[in-house]
Write a protein that holds these residues in place. Structure first.
Motif, PDB file in Angstrom:
ATOM      1  N   PRO A 293       0.852  -1.310   0.069  1.00  0.00           N
ATOM      2  CA  PRO A 293       0.081  -0.049  -0.042  1.00  0.00           C
ATOM      3  C   PRO A 293       0.868   1.191  -0.110  1.00  0.00           C
ATOM      4  O   PRO A 293       1.774   1.296   0.813  1.00  0.00           O
ATOM      5  N   GLU A 294       0.562   2.112  -0.954  1.00  0.00           N
ATOM      6  CA  GLU A 294       1.205   3.477  -0.994  1.00  0.00           C
ATOM      7  C   GLU A 294       2.762   3.620  -1.001  1.00  0.00           C
ATOM      8  O   GLU A 294       3.156   4.388  -0.324  1.00  0.00           O
ATOM      9  N   GLY A 295       3.350   2.656  -1.690  1.00  0.00           N
ATOM     10  CA  GLY A 295       4.575   2.435  -1.876  1.00  0.00           C
ATOM     11  C   GLY A 295       5.341   2.110  -0.630  1.00  0.00           C
ATOM     12  O   GLY A 295       6.539   2.024  -0.497  1.00  0.00           O
ATOM     13  N   ALA A 296       4.675   1.593   0.216  1.00  0.00           N
ATOM     14  CA  ALA A 296       5.459   0.902   1.579  1.00  0.00           C
ATOM     15  C   ALA A 296       5.835  -0.485   1.181  1.00  0.00           C
ATOM     16  O   ALA A 296       5.551  -0.870   0.265  1.00  0.00           O
TER      17      ALA A 296
ATOM     18  N   ALA B 148      12.418   9.581  11.025  1.00  0.00           N
ATOM     19  CA  ALA B 148      12.302   8.158  11.277  1.00  0.00           C
ATOM     20  C   ALA B 148      11.637   7.189  10.267  1.00  0.00           C
ATOM     21  O   ALA B 148      10.648   7.718   9.759  1.00  0.00           O
ATOM     22  N   MET B 149      11.832   5.949  10.334  1.00  0.00           N
ATOM     23  CA  MET B 149      11.133   5.104   9.279  1.00  0.00           C
ATOM     24  C   MET B 149       9.856   4.630  10.239  1.00  0.00           C
ATOM     25  O   MET B 149       8.824   4.479   9.630  1.00  0.00           O
ATOM     26  N   ALA B 150       9.988   4.463  11.573  1.00  0.00           N
ATOM     27  CA  ALA B 150       8.846   4.155  12.299  1.00  0.00           C
ATOM     28  C   ALA B 150       9.013   4.595  13.848  1.00  0.00           C
ATOM     29  O   ALA B 150      10.241   4.748  14.142  1.00  0.00           O
ATOM     30  N   LEU B 151       8.097   4.998  14.455  1.00  0.00           N
ATOM     31  CA  LEU B 151       8.279   5.500  15.948  1.00  0.00           C
ATOM     32  C   LEU B 151       7.672   4.169  16.763  1.00  0.00           C
ATOM     33  O   LEU B 151       6.594   3.484  16.628  1.00  0.00           O
TER      34      LEU B 151
ATOM     35  N   ARG C 270      -3.347   3.514  16.462  1.00  0.00           N
ATOM     36  CA  ARG C 270      -2.695   4.792  15.772  1.00  0.00           C
ATOM     37  C   ARG C 270      -1.582   4.093  14.945  1.00  0.00           C
ATOM     38  O   ARG C 270      -1.172   4.636  13.933  1.00  0.00           O
ATOM     39  N   ILE C 271      -1.036   2.885  15.342  1.00  0.00           N
ATOM     40  CA  ILE C 271      -0.210   2.268  14.399  1.00  0.00           C
ATOM     41  C   ILE C 271      -0.943   1.791  13.138  1.00  0.00           C
ATOM     42  O   ILE C 271      -0.463   2.092  12.050  1.00  0.00           O
ATOM     43  N   ALA C 272      -2.107   1.222  13.218  1.00  0.00           N
ATOM     44  CA  ALA C 272      -3.119   0.822  12.018  1.00  0.00           C
ATOM     45  C   ALA C 272      -3.304   2.004  11.220  1.00  0.00           C
ATOM     46  O   ALA C 272      -3.286   1.672  10.058  1.00  0.00           O
TER      47      ALA C 272
ATOM     48  N   VAL D 156       5.242   2.002   7.332  1.00  0.00           N
ATOM     49  CA  VAL D 156       5.635   0.811   7.400  1.00  0.00           C
ATOM     50  C   VAL D 156       4.835  -0.029   8.446  1.00  0.00           C
ATOM     51  O   VAL D 156       4.553  -1.369   7.999  1.00  0.00           O
ATOM     52  N   MET D 157       4.740   0.542   9.241  1.00  0.00           N
ATOM     53  CA  MET D 157       3.826  -0.242  10.642  1.00  0.00           C
ATOM     54  C   MET D 157       2.429  -0.294  10.050  1.00  0.00           C
ATOM     55  O   MET D 157       1.741  -1.398  10.396  1.00  0.00           O
ATOM     56  N   ALA D 158       1.850   0.641   9.632  1.00  0.00           N
ATOM     57  CA  ALA D 158       0.449   0.469   9.052  1.00  0.00           C
ATOM     58  C   ALA D 158       0.325  -0.620   7.925  1.00  0.00           C
ATOM     59  O   ALA D 158      -0.758  -1.649   8.059  1.00  0.00           O
ATOM     60  N   ALA D 159       1.201  -0.851   7.285  1.00  0.00           N
ATOM     61  CA  ALA D 159       1.264  -1.794   6.170  1.00  0.00           C
ATOM     62  C   ALA D 159       1.283  -3.269   6.885  1.00  0.00           C
ATOM     63  O   ALA D 159       0.484  -4.259   6.288  1.00  0.00           O
ATOM     64  N   LEU D 160       1.959  -3.397   7.936  1.00  0.00           N
ATOM     65  CA  LEU D 160       2.049  -4.684   8.373  1.00  0.00           C
ATOM     66  C   LEU D 160       0.737  -5.211   9.046  1.00  0.00           C
ATOM     67  O   LEU D 160       0.590  -6.492   9.279  1.00  0.00           O
ATOM     68  N   GLY D 161      -0.109  -4.301   9.366  1.00  0.00           N
ATOM     69  CA  GLY D 161      -1.379  -4.593   9.929  1.00  0.00           C
ATOM     70  C   GLY D 161      -2.168  -5.571   8.878  1.00  0.00           C
ATOM     71  O   GLY D 161      -3.161  -5.996   9.160  1.00  0.00           O
ATOM     72  N   LYS D 162      -1.758  -5.315   7.686  1.00  0.00           N
ATOM     73  CA  LYS D 162      -2.645  -5.948   6.418  1.00  0.00           C
ATOM     74  C   LYS D 162      -1.884  -7.302   6.164  1.00  0.00           C
ATOM     75  O   LYS D 162      -2.624  -8.091   5.179  1.00  0.00           O
ATOM     76  N   ALA D 163      -0.892  -7.534   6.794  1.00  0.00           N
ATOM     77  CA  ALA D 163      -0.236  -8.770   6.344  1.00  0.00           C
ATOM     78  C   ALA D 163      -0.944  -9.968   6.946  1.00  0.00           C
ATOM     79  O   ALA D 163      -1.547  -9.916   7.875  1.00  0.00           O
ATOM     80  N   ASP D 164      -0.529 -11.238   6.258  1.00  0.00           N
ATOM     81  CA  ASP D 164      -1.154 -12.447   6.509  1.00  0.00           C
ATOM     82  C   ASP D 164      -0.062 -12.748   7.619  1.00  0.00           C
ATOM     83  O   ASP D 164       0.953 -12.674   7.713  1.00  0.00           O
ATOM     84  N   VAL D 165      -0.623 -13.263   8.837  1.00  0.00           N
ATOM     85  CA  VAL D 165       0.035 -13.849  10.077  1.00  0.00           C
ATOM     86  C   VAL D 165       0.727 -15.139  10.016  1.00  0.00           C
ATOM     87  O   VAL D 165      -0.095 -16.111   9.551  1.00  0.00           O
ATOM     88  N   PRO D 166       1.874 -15.382  10.130  1.00  0.00           N
ATOM     89  CA  PRO D 166       2.386 -16.696   9.907  1.00  0.00           C
ATOM     90  C   PRO D 166       1.841 -17.739  11.032  1.00  0.00           C
ATOM     91  O   PRO D 166       1.241 -17.174  11.965  1.00  0.00           O
ATOM     92  N   ALA D 167       2.162 -19.062  10.776  1.00  0.00           N
ATOM     93  CA  ALA D 167       1.739 -19.710  11.918  1.00  0.00           C
ATOM     94  C   ALA D 167       2.372 -19.498  13.090  1.00  0.00           C
ATOM     95  O   ALA D 167       3.259 -18.951  13.240  1.00  0.00           O
ATOM     96  N   ALA D 168       1.824 -20.052  14.080  1.00  0.00           N
ATOM     97  CA  ALA D 168       2.443 -19.654  15.580  1.00  0.00           C
ATOM     98  C   ALA D 168       2.453 -18.276  16.088  1.00  0.00           C
ATOM     99  O   ALA D 168       3.393 -18.070  16.999  1.00  0.00           O
ATOM    100  N   GLY D 169       1.634 -17.714  15.440  1.00  0.00           N
ATOM    101  CA  GLY D 169       1.425 -15.981  15.757  1.00  0.00           C
ATOM    102  C   GLY D 169       2.562 -15.349  15.630  1.00  0.00           C
ATOM    103  O   GLY D 169       2.500 -14.207  15.936  1.00  0.00           O
TER     104      GLY D 169
END
Length: 445
Positions: free
Chosen positions: A13-16, A102-105, A188-190, A197-210
């Protein structure tokens, strides 16, 4: 294009950085699906394509290794071709309290807490209930409130834990406050307040074992707060001769525990070691719960007073302090409904009004000019850097935004790495650049 360097995979999303960069099949060791039946190759006949730096960043974020993930992003930014690097480095923004980009806070959660002597029972954190004496119509002390129990850990609000797994020690000491703060940070991260980059992570598929690496005790995205149903228990040995079994002390974590991307649990700290623990965990700002206990033997009660503080690592000082929350007063106010606003929500609203006004990854200052960038780089280059990747990435970010001339970027690389290596990083091939930065990347990952 050389292996190990690529633009962030499509769909990001959005180049991230793309949350789906591991592989279509979910196999992070085989990101392009080679060797699968659909690829036309028999398994084992073709070696899997090496993970790119962007791929490794995604996986590190998923595994709770935020620091490693950001290092991979910085390395991508200084080794990739200009267009690819800009896609990642454009996600860098300005954090006003830190006075730097910063890339992320990243947030640390900690507690300042000194236990009562010879007592390891329930400390009745904010949101739990005790048998409080009540007065009847004639003003006489009557029956108490229902015994023990925890009164709606969310404070009556949805999403108390925000899907993060709350460590037992945090739950035991902060009651409903810790989970609520974590949930509000996750909101706020979402939405991207603490970096795209943190917001994009919320859209990721979660690997097994959390998504937690073995042995890390990392965060879980499977839902639920991890709260124990018997947290409040009985009075459990409150000083003053009260009966009941004492609860065992929960172990203090030996190292920071990732709760969610961008949030780590630092455990119990003292004012002296707070900065050291936060720096080791690589966080930018710390939310501290200061917990003070006072026994009230005559009434067989335990008073818990909790104050929320916010500290940063740039100025090494306290930036925010909430009003003190008293567990007994909170319980009474909720029963008697003395105010239209819940007492816990009132303090959380004050806390996040401060957070929203100050702590976010925003655009670079509107008036920033090339001369300002040169002045900042002069200061950075005069300092020693065990790992120069963040400075190199910041310099290239300025270069790609037209705020730093190519010649000045070359000079910055040479001052940080030496003339030969600096020239190679600025002007060398992709393979040569990767060889240079490898020493500052996580080993064995």
């Amino acid at each position: 294009m050389p292996e190990g360097v690529s633009a962030p995979p499509s769909g990001y999303p959005e180049g991230a950085m793309s949350p789906d960069s591991s592989s279509p099949s979910g196999d992070p060791a085989n990101p392009d699906g080679s060797g699968s039946p659909d690829s036309g190759n028999m398994a084992g006949q073709q070696a899997a394509k090496p993970l790119t730096l962007a791929d490794k960043a995604v996986l590190a974020f998923r595994q709770g290794r935020d620091q490693d993930a950001i290092a991979y992003l910085y390395a991508h930014g200084v080794t990739a071709e200009a267009g690819e690097a800009k896609t990642v480095l454009d996600q860098m923004g300005w954090v006003a309290p830190l006075k730097r980009p910063a890339m992320a806070l990243r947030w640390g959660i900690a507690m300042e807490y000194v236990p009562l002597r010879n007592y390891d029972g329930n400390i009745f954190p904010i949101g739990t209930t005790q048998n409080l004496p009540t007065r009847g119509a004639a003003g006489q002390v009557g029956g108490g409130q229902p015994a023990g129990g925890i009164a709606d850990m969310s404070g009556g609000q949805p999403g108390a834990a925000g899907g993060a797994q709350i460590p037992p020690l945090m739950q035991k000491l902060t009651g409903e406050l810790g989970p609520r703060v974590v949930a509000l940070l996750q909101e706020r991260i979402a939405r991207g307040d603490f970096g795209q980059v943190m917001a994009a992570l919320g859209k990721a598929d979660v690997p097994a074992a959390g998504g937690a690496a073995p042995g890390m005790g990392g965060y879980s995205e499977t839902g639920g707060s991890g709260m124990s149903p018997d947290m409040s228990g009985g009075m459990g040995g409150v000083p003053g001769g009260f009966g009941g079994p004492a609860q065992p002390q929960d172990a203090q974590p030996a190292q920071a525990i990732p709760l969610a991307p961008g949030i780590v649990f630092l455990g119990i700290v003292t004012p002296k070691d707070l900065r050291q623990k936060a720096q080791k965990a690589g966080v930018d700002v710390i939310c501290v719960f200061d917990i003070v206990l006072t026994p009230i033997p005559k009434q067989q009660l335990l008073k818990n007073e909790t104050t929320i503080h916010v500290h940063d690592l740039a100025q090494t000082r306290q930036l925010f302090e909430s009003k003190t929350l008293n567990n007994i007063q909170v319980q009474i106010e909720r029963v008697e409904k003395k105010s239209d606003q819940d007492p816990v929500e009132r303090e959380l609203e004050s806390l996040f009004k401060f957070v929203d006004a100050n702590w976010r990854v925003g655009p670079l200052p509107a008036g920033m000019q090339a001369e300002h960038v040169l002045n900042r780089l002069r200061i950075l280059l005069a300092e020693s850097h065990e790992n120069p990747l963040p400075v190199l990435a910041e310099a290239r970010m300025y270069q790609l935004r037209g705020l730093l001339q190519d010649a000045h970027f070359l000079t910055a690389c040479q001052k940080l790495l030496g003339e030969s290596d600096g020239t190679q990083l600025a002007n060398g091939s992709a393979e040569e650049k990767l060889e240079l930065v490898a020493k500052w990347l996580p080993q064995g990952t």
